[in-house]
Structure formats: structure tokens, C-alpha cells
Design a protein around this motif. Structure first.
Motif, PDB file in Angstrom:
ATOM      1  N   ALA A   8      61.275  56.639  13.320  1.00 22.82           N
ATOM      2  CA  ALA A   8      61.728  56.132  14.237  1.00 22.82           C
ATOM      3  C   ALA A   8      61.790  54.575  13.979  1.00 22.82           C
ATOM      4  N   LEU A   9      61.079  53.928  13.258  1.00 25.22           N
ATOM      5  CA  LEU A   9      60.992  52.681  13.016  1.00 25.22           C
ATOM      6  C   LEU A   9      62.547  52.329  12.364  1.00 25.22           C
ATOM      7  N   GLN A  10      62.703  53.137  11.315  1.00 28.52           N
ATOM      8  CA  GLN A  10      64.142  53.004  10.598  1.00 28.52           C
ATOM      9  C   GLN A  10      65.506  53.387  11.517  1.00 28.52           C
ATOM     10  N   ARG A  11      65.305  54.582  12.135  1.00 25.26           N
ATOM     11  CA  ARG A  11      66.218  55.206  12.926  1.00 25.26           C
ATOM     12  C   ARG A  11      66.607  54.428  14.187  1.00 25.26           C
ATOM     13  N   LEU A  12      65.679  53.938  14.942  1.00 30.29           N
ATOM     14  CA  LEU A  12      65.961  53.461  16.313  1.00 30.29           C
ATOM     15  C   LEU A  12      65.730  52.108  16.360  1.00 30.29           C
ATOM     16  N   TRP A  13      65.618  51.281  15.417  1.00 29.89           N
ATOM     17  CA  TRP A  13      65.379  49.796  15.363  1.00 29.89           C
ATOM     18  C   TRP A  13      66.662  49.164  15.761  1.00 29.89           C
ATOM     19  N   PRO A  14      67.942  49.768  15.377  1.00 25.26           N
ATOM     20  CA  PRO A  14      68.997  49.135  15.839  1.00 25.26           C
ATOM     21  C   PRO A  14      69.488  49.338  17.360  1.00 25.26           C
ATOM     22  N   ARG A  15      68.661  50.105  17.814  1.00 28.23           N
ATOM     23  CA  ARG A  15      68.745  50.339  19.437  1.00 28.23           C
ATOM     24  C   ARG A  15      67.867  49.540  20.235  1.00 28.23           C
ATOM     25  N   TYR A  16      66.524  49.560  19.539  1.00 23.69           N
ATOM     26  CA  TYR A  16      65.386  48.951  20.448  1.00 23.69           C
ATOM     27  C   TYR A  16      64.773  47.951  19.966  1.00 23.69           C
ATOM     28  N   GLY A  17      65.051  47.550  18.656  1.00 26.63           N
ATOM     29  CA  GLY A  17      64.236  46.501  18.048  1.00 26.63           C
ATOM     30  C   GLY A  17      64.710  45.192  18.201  1.00 26.63           C
ATOM     31  N   VAL A  18      64.126  44.110  18.173  1.00 28.28           N
ATOM     32  CA  VAL A  18      64.638  42.865  18.278  1.00 28.28           C
ATOM     33  C   VAL A  18      63.825  41.961  17.115  1.00 28.28           C
ATOM     34  N   ASP A  19      64.605  41.222  16.508  1.00 25.45           N
ATOM     35  CA  ASP A  19      64.053  40.148  15.417  1.00 25.45           C
ATOM     36  C   ASP A  19      63.686  38.801  15.951  1.00 25.45           C
ATOM     37  N   LEU A  20      63.001  38.074  14.973  1.00 23.33           N
ATOM     38  CA  LEU A  20      62.772  36.545  15.517  1.00 23.33           C
ATOM     39  C   LEU A  20      64.101  35.774  15.940  1.00 23.33           C
ATOM     40  N   ALA A  21      65.170  36.148  15.176  1.00 22.35           N
ATOM     41  CA  ALA A  21      66.241  35.550  15.512  1.00 22.35           C
ATOM     42  C   ALA A  21      66.919  35.627  16.978  1.00 22.35           C
ATOM     43  N   ASP A  22      66.794  37.025  17.237  1.00 23.62           N
ATOM     44  CA  ASP A  22      67.242  37.299  18.492  1.00 23.62           C
ATOM     45  C   ASP A  22      66.346  36.665  19.777  1.00 23.62           C
ATOM     46  N   ALA A  23      65.187  35.985  19.473  1.00 23.14           N
ATOM     47  CA  ALA A  23      64.386  35.346  20.654  1.00 23.14           C
ATOM     48  C   ALA A  23      64.922  34.265  21.366  1.00 23.14           C
ATOM     49  N   THR A  24      66.023  33.587  20.845  1.00 30.42           N
ATOM     50  CA  THR A  24      66.636  32.415  21.444  1.00 30.42           C
ATOM     51  C   THR A  24      67.722  32.963  22.462  1.00 30.42           C
ATOM     52  N   GLN A  25      68.123  34.211  22.540  1.00 33.93           N
ATOM     53  CA  GLN A  25      69.071  34.730  23.163  1.00 33.93           C
ATOM     54  C   GLN A  25      68.693  36.190  23.538  1.00 33.93           C
ATOM     55  N   ILE A  26      67.473  36.005  23.952  1.00 35.65           N
ATOM     56  CA  ILE A  26      66.995  37.671  24.113  1.00 35.65           C
ATOM     57  C   ILE A  26      67.618  38.513  25.144  1.00 35.65           C
ATOM     58  N   GLN A  27      68.128  38.049  26.155  1.00 38.29           N
ATOM     59  CA  GLN A  27      68.813  38.941  27.144  1.00 38.29           C
ATOM     60  C   GLN A  27      70.101  39.590  26.687  1.00 38.29           C
ATOM     61  N   ALA A  28      70.814  38.925  25.545  1.00 39.36           N
ATOM     62  CA  ALA A  28      71.901  39.509  24.913  1.00 39.36           C
ATOM     63  C   ALA A  28      71.353  40.728  24.331  1.00 39.36           C
ATOM     64  N   ARG A  29      70.267  40.927  24.097  1.00 37.45           N
ATOM     65  CA  ARG A  29      69.711  42.302  23.121  1.00 37.45           C
ATOM     66  C   ARG A  29      69.802  43.394  24.111  1.00 37.45           C
ATOM     67  N   PHE A  30      69.786  43.114  25.243  1.00 40.16           N
ATOM     68  CA  PHE A  30      69.716  44.105  26.591  1.00 40.16           C
ATOM     69  C   PHE A  30      71.159  44.461  26.866  1.00 40.16           C
ATOM     70  N   SER A  31      71.412  45.635  27.648  1.00 40.09           N
ATOM     71  CA  SER A  31      72.649  46.233  27.870  1.00 40.09           C
ATOM     72  C   SER A  31      73.290  45.359  29.231  1.00 40.09           C
ATOM     73  N   ARG A  32      72.301  44.408  29.959  1.00 37.52           N
ATOM     74  CA  ARG A  32      72.562  43.448  31.028  1.00 37.52           C
ATOM     75  C   ARG A  32      71.483  42.606  31.320  1.00 37.52           C
ATOM     76  N   PRO A  33      71.913  41.522  31.706  1.00 35.38           N
ATOM     77  CA  PRO A  33      70.875  40.475  32.080  1.00 35.38           C
ATOM     78  C   PRO A  33      70.049  41.038  33.273  1.00 35.38           C
ATOM     79  N   ALA A  34      68.880  40.914  33.400  1.00 36.32           N
ATOM     80  CA  ALA A  34      67.834  41.339  34.486  1.00 36.32           C
ATOM     81  C   ALA A  34      66.596  40.695  34.176  1.00 36.32           C
ATOM     82  N   PRO A  35      65.825  40.360  35.251  1.00 37.14           N
ATOM     83  CA  PRO A  35      64.335  39.649  35.207  1.00 37.14           C
ATOM     84  C   PRO A  35      63.635  40.451  34.002  1.00 37.14           C
ATOM     85  N   LEU A  36      62.827  39.558  33.312  1.00 34.72           N
ATOM     86  CA  LEU A  36      62.434  39.866  32.111  1.00 34.72           C
ATOM     87  C   LEU A  36      60.801  40.189  32.204  1.00 34.72           C
TER      88      LEU A  36
END
Length: 208
Positions: A8-36
């Protein structure tokens, strides 16, 4: 780590995983912006998945360094086809530091490592510097919810949180411990503590 968790770590990371570089634009890693909702140190992720399923109008981000827990959560999320959940497998302090100010609606710290020996208390997550940094990333009106089954850690939490100028205790009497949060489902960690005879202490604050 089981083979299913590793897969799961390898196969599902592209769908669910976020990296440190994603932190600055975290809402962009979701399908739509919403309260976090941010959960720090989710362990096996039982409560994290429950929160995402209970309120699909919110985005839920969990941070956990224990890779088997991360893999297990992603596997269960995929099985349930949950889309409003993302997971970071990294140091929580470093990740939160990189997040924008006022980007979190609700921050949750439940049953963190109590570091019970007095000489290890400095390793506890809830410390003044960390809370000051975290509160800056909680939007005005947002919430900080905590729970522990260690009485002395609960007292320590109060000592750290009560003086924080940007936080207001939302317990019924405006101080001390709060009733159990509706956002906190029973978990194995809590049940284990109760079996050991521990009481559970909830704390609830609002960012002002």
C-alpha cells in the motif's frame, strides 16, 4: 510491516501521500479546497479514517512517522474509496512549519507519546514553542483538540496551553478539561489505557 502495508505504501502513495514539498500548498493535494482537519501522530489511523468518512465536506490530513500505520491507513482508505484523506509520513514539526499561516481549521493531538519518565518530559510534543508555531497555522475561530490517558501529561498540557495568548479554553467553565469531543471516536489506544486503569482527559481550545 506486513506485505499488504508495504504494498500500500508504494502503490497508493501517489493517491494519498503528501511530501514535505507539498506542505506549502497543501490544499492542492486534495480534489477540492475544503476546511482542513490535521491529525498529528495518528498511529494506526482508525480515528483519522473515521473522521474523513464522517464528514466528507472536510479535508483530513494525517501525519505519522510509523510506516506500517501509514500503509495500513492508506490501504483501508482505498478499500473504502475515501477521497478526502491525505497522509504525510514525516516529522510533524518540520511539516507543520512549512504549512501556510491560518491554513488549518482543526488540529488534533490524541494520545501522543507520554514519555513517562521525568528525564524524558522534554521530548513530549506539547511544548510552548511547538504550540506557538502550530497555533499560527490554525485559522482564527479554528480548534485545537487534545486527549491523553496520562494524568501528569494532561496537567502539563494545561500548563502549556492556558498561557497561550491566541487560545481560549472552550471547556464549560472556561478552564480545565473538556467533555469528550464528538470528533474523537474510541480507539485501541484509548481502550488499552482504560484497561490499565487510566482516566482519559480531553482538552479543547479555540484560536482567537
Amino acid at each position: 510491516m506486513t506485505s499488504a502495508q508495504a504494498d500500500a505504501l508504494q502503490r497508493l502513495w501517489p493517491r494519498y501521500g503528501v511530501d514535505l514539498a507539498d506542505a506549502t500548498q497543501i490544499q492542492a493535494r486534495f480534489s477540492r479546497p475544503a476546511p482542513l482537519t490535521l491529525e498529528i501522530g495518528f498511529g494506526s489511523g482508525e480515528a483519522t479514517l473515521w473522521r474523513a468518512q464522517q464528514d466528507p465536506t472536510r479535508n483530513v490530513l494525517g501525519i505519522e512517522v510509523h510506516r506500517p500505520g501509514v500503509g495500513g491507513l492508506m490501504l483501508r482508505a482505498a478499500q473504502a474509496d475515501v477521497d478526502n484523506l491525505r497522509v504525510a509520513c514525516t516529522d510533524a514539526v518540520e511539516f507543520i512549519e512549512a504549512m501556510p499561516s491560518a491554513s488549518i481549521d482543526t488540529a488534533i493531538i490524541e494520545f501522543p507519546d507520554p514519555w513517562p519518565k521525568k528525564r524524558h518530559h522534554k521530548r513530549r510534543l506539547v511544548q510552548p514553542a511547538f504550540i506557538a508555531m502550530l497555533v499560527e497555522r490554525i485559522a482564527p475561530g479554528g480548534s485545537l483538540l487534545l486527549a491523553t490517558d496520562w494524568a501528569d501529561y494532561a496537567e502539563h498540557m494545561l500548563e502549556v496551553l492556558e498561557p497561550a495568548p491566541a487560545l481560549r479554553n472552550t471547556a464549560p467553565d472556561g478552564q480545565g478539561y473538556a467533555p469528550r469531543s464528538a470528533m474523537r471516536p474510541p480507539t485501541r489506544f484509548e481502550e488499552r489505557g482504560l484497561r490499565r486503569g487510566h482516566s482519559v482527559f480531553d482538552l479543547a481550545y479555540r484560536r482567537v
